[in-house]
Design an enzyme around this catalytic site. Structure first.
Site, PDB file in Angstrom:
ATOM      1  N   THR A 144       0.842  -1.202   0.000  1.00 49.08           N
ATOM      2  CA  THR A 144       0.000   0.000   0.000  1.00 49.08           C
ATOM      3  C   THR A 144       0.874   1.248   0.000  1.00 49.08           C
ATOM      4  OG1 THR A 144      -1.358   1.361   1.480  1.00 49.08           O
ATOM      5  CG2 THR A 144      -0.294  -0.510   2.487  1.00 49.08           C
ATOM      6  N   SER A 180      -0.472   2.903  10.859  1.00 47.67           N
ATOM      7  CA  SER A 180      -1.293   1.952  11.639  1.00 47.67           C
ATOM      8  C   SER A 180      -0.536   0.633  11.660  1.00 47.67           C
ATOM      9  CB  SER A 180      -2.657   1.725  10.979  1.00 47.67           C
ATOM     10  OG  SER A 180      -2.507   0.913   9.821  1.00 47.67           O
ATOM     11  N   TYR A 182      -1.629  -2.119  10.622  1.00 43.56           N
ATOM     12  CA  TYR A 182      -1.852  -2.716   9.290  1.00 43.56           C
ATOM     13  C   TYR A 182      -0.777  -2.223   8.315  1.00 43.56           C
ATOM     14  CZ  TYR A 182      -3.455  -2.483   4.482  1.00 43.56           C
ATOM     15  OH  TYR A 182      -3.495  -2.533   3.120  1.00 43.56           O
ATOM     16  N   HIS A 183      -0.594  -0.892   8.284  1.00 41.32           N
ATOM     17  CA  HIS A 183       0.382  -0.361   7.327  1.00 41.32           C
ATOM     18  C   HIS A 183       1.797  -0.803   7.679  1.00 41.32           C
ATOM     19  CE1 HIS A 183      -3.070   2.422   6.551  1.00 41.32           C
ATOM     20  NE2 HIS A 183      -2.676   2.217   5.307  1.00 41.32           N
ATOM     21  N   LYS A 186       2.583  -4.134   6.306  1.00 46.35           N
ATOM     22  CA  LYS A 186       2.954  -4.074   4.883  1.00 46.35           C
ATOM     23  C   LYS A 186       4.412  -3.647   4.715  1.00 46.35           C
ATOM     24  CE  LYS A 186      -1.126  -4.859   2.905  1.00 46.35           C
ATOM     25  NZ  LYS A 186      -1.386  -5.992   2.026  1.00 46.35           N
TER      26      LYS A 186
END
Ligand SMILES: NC(=O)c1ccc[n+]([C@@H]2O[C@H](COP(=O)([O-])OP(=O)(O)OC[C@H]3O[C@@H](n4cnc5c(N)ncnc54)[C@H](O)[C@@H]3O)[C@@H](O)[C@H]2O)c1
Length: 390
Positions: A144, A180, A182-183, A186
């Site tokens: 992302t 976050s 989540y990021h 990644k």
């Protein structure tokens, strides 16, 4: 091409399966249905109903005449993913099978740990399986643009950049500052994949994609073929959420001042860009970074676009600025490079202004279904608060 899609039951995975099948490629789907379960956990569901995978595979055959194979399983299990790759020997593995919600990852320790372990371990298992079966398999990994945060430099499409540190010049991995768990998962994936490229010469396309919106692609011609469509505060990306709010006569919930800018693209543009990248893989042993988006827009600009589209449909949408539940810059520089996709012949088809009206129209028939989950639209997940009760 024989393509294995990890996360084939998801928003992008299903739409890409249909695109690749329509191009004559062989598609093998893999999924553990984690997103279906986690969306229910936060009191929501796909706004547009979707069939079970068994019925989806049947519908693809009935509507378009394509055959698709599917494995149900969790890629954090090495024996499972290794067996699937060994059995099917794909040319390419497309890796979408991750927990993909930033708010979900920020709920509490349990959700943060799940996100980090699910995403990082799944990617590790994938690489080890490929190394065991056929190291030449092309890995197309969906990352992302959020890995970089909102830096004051133009985000390059290279894994490494020159940097002068304490007066000495060196080549380092491009700095990232995710917003976050989540990021960050990644970012960890990117670092881990880059490492496998250094030690084993894996062939990787690492895509830095912006938020995707929309309900349609060329192949979604029948309601049996719909892809999932999330709109709640945890799973819905901003454009899809705004369009649902407009369709339900609710105010468009803009977080903070609304100057947050990202690179957006439609579902159709996303699957078309992916098709181009898959049909034009990098050289064996190369690591290719691709920034994938079509338009840079701020939250305020998106709200205006959706408001105008709603007005054309006779809906008078209002914008409500809420206290920002996230920790992020609300005014900032933002300019990711975009060179790789145009070189492959990628041209954006439609801008958000052309598509928002159609998106709202696609939602209108499902208003009463979506109203059942209305309570899940307003933000409950706050970056500054840990919610151990959830
Ligand atoms: N949708 C976007 O706007 C967007 C933008 C940028 C990047 N991405 C990334 O693209 C990928 C696909 O996104 P999406 O919107 O289709 O998400 P999605 O949640 O709809 O799809 C992901 C799929 O992976 C499956 N999955 C998750 N963990 C798994 C596991 N351990 N084993 C097997 N299956 C598993 C889920 O059940 C789901 O069907 C994700 O990695 C996401 O982070 C999405």
């Amino acid at each position: 091409m024989k393509a294995m899609i990890l996360g084939a039951d998801g928003y992008l995975g299903w739409a890409l399966s249909l695109r690749l099948l329509s191009r004559g490629h062989e598609v093998i789907g893999v999924d553990n249905f984690a997103t279906r379960k986690s969306v229910k956990e936060v009191g929501s569901d796909s706004g547009i109903p979707i069939l079970s995978m068994e019925n989806r595979v049947r519908a693809v055959r009935d509507v378009h005449g394509y055959r698709m194979k599917f494995h149900r399983g969790d890629i954090t299990s090495y024996p499972f993913i290794h067996k699937a790759i060994k059995e099917d020997m794909p040319d390419t593995v497309i890796h979408f099978a991750e927990q993909r919600s930033a708010p979900y990852s920020m709920i509490n320790a349990k959700h943060a740990a799940y996100t980090l372990s699910n995403n990082v371990i799944g990617t590790i298992n994938l690489v080890y399986s490929i190394m065991a079966v056929n190291p030449k398999i092309h890995i197309l990994k969906m990352g992302t643009l959020g890995e970089y945060g909102t830096p004051n430099f133009d985000i390059p499409e290279t894994p490494f950049v020159d940097a002068r540190i304490n007066g000495k010049l060196d080549r380092i991995t491009c700095p990232k500052w995710a917003g976050s768990w989540y990021h960050w998962s990644k970012v960890h994936d990117t670092n881990n994949l880059l490492f496998t490229n250094r030690v084993w010469k894996t062939t990787v396309t690492d895509i830095m994609q912006g938020p995707v919106y929309g309900t349609r692609t060329k192949e979604i011609t029948d309601e049996k073929l719909h892809t999932r469509f999330d709109f709640d505060e945890v799973w819905g990306t901003v454009v899809n959420r705004f369009c649902v709010e407009a369709a339900l006569d609710l105010p468009l919930t803009a977080y903070g001042k609304g100057g947050q800018t990202r690179g957006y693209l439609s579902l159709e543009d996303s699957v078309e860009a992916l098709r181009l990248l898959l049909e034009n893989p990098p050289e064996k042993g190369d690591y290719r970074v691709v920034n994938q988006f079509v338009e840079l827009l701020s939250i305020n600009e998106i709200a205006e676009i959706v408001k105008k589209a709603a007005k054309r449909l006779g809906i008078d949408a209002k914008v409500e600025h809420l206290e920002n539940p996230r920790v992020e810059a609300e005014r900032h520089y933002y300019n990711p490079e975009i060179k790789v996709l145009p070189k492959l012949g990628f041209h954006r088809k439609l801008k958000m202004g052309d598509l928002a009206g159609q998106l709202i129209k696609d939602i209108l028939p499902y208003r009463s279904r979506i109203r059942r989950y209305k309570g899940a639209i307003m933000p409950h997940t706050n970056w500054r608060k840990v919610d151990n009760a959830r």
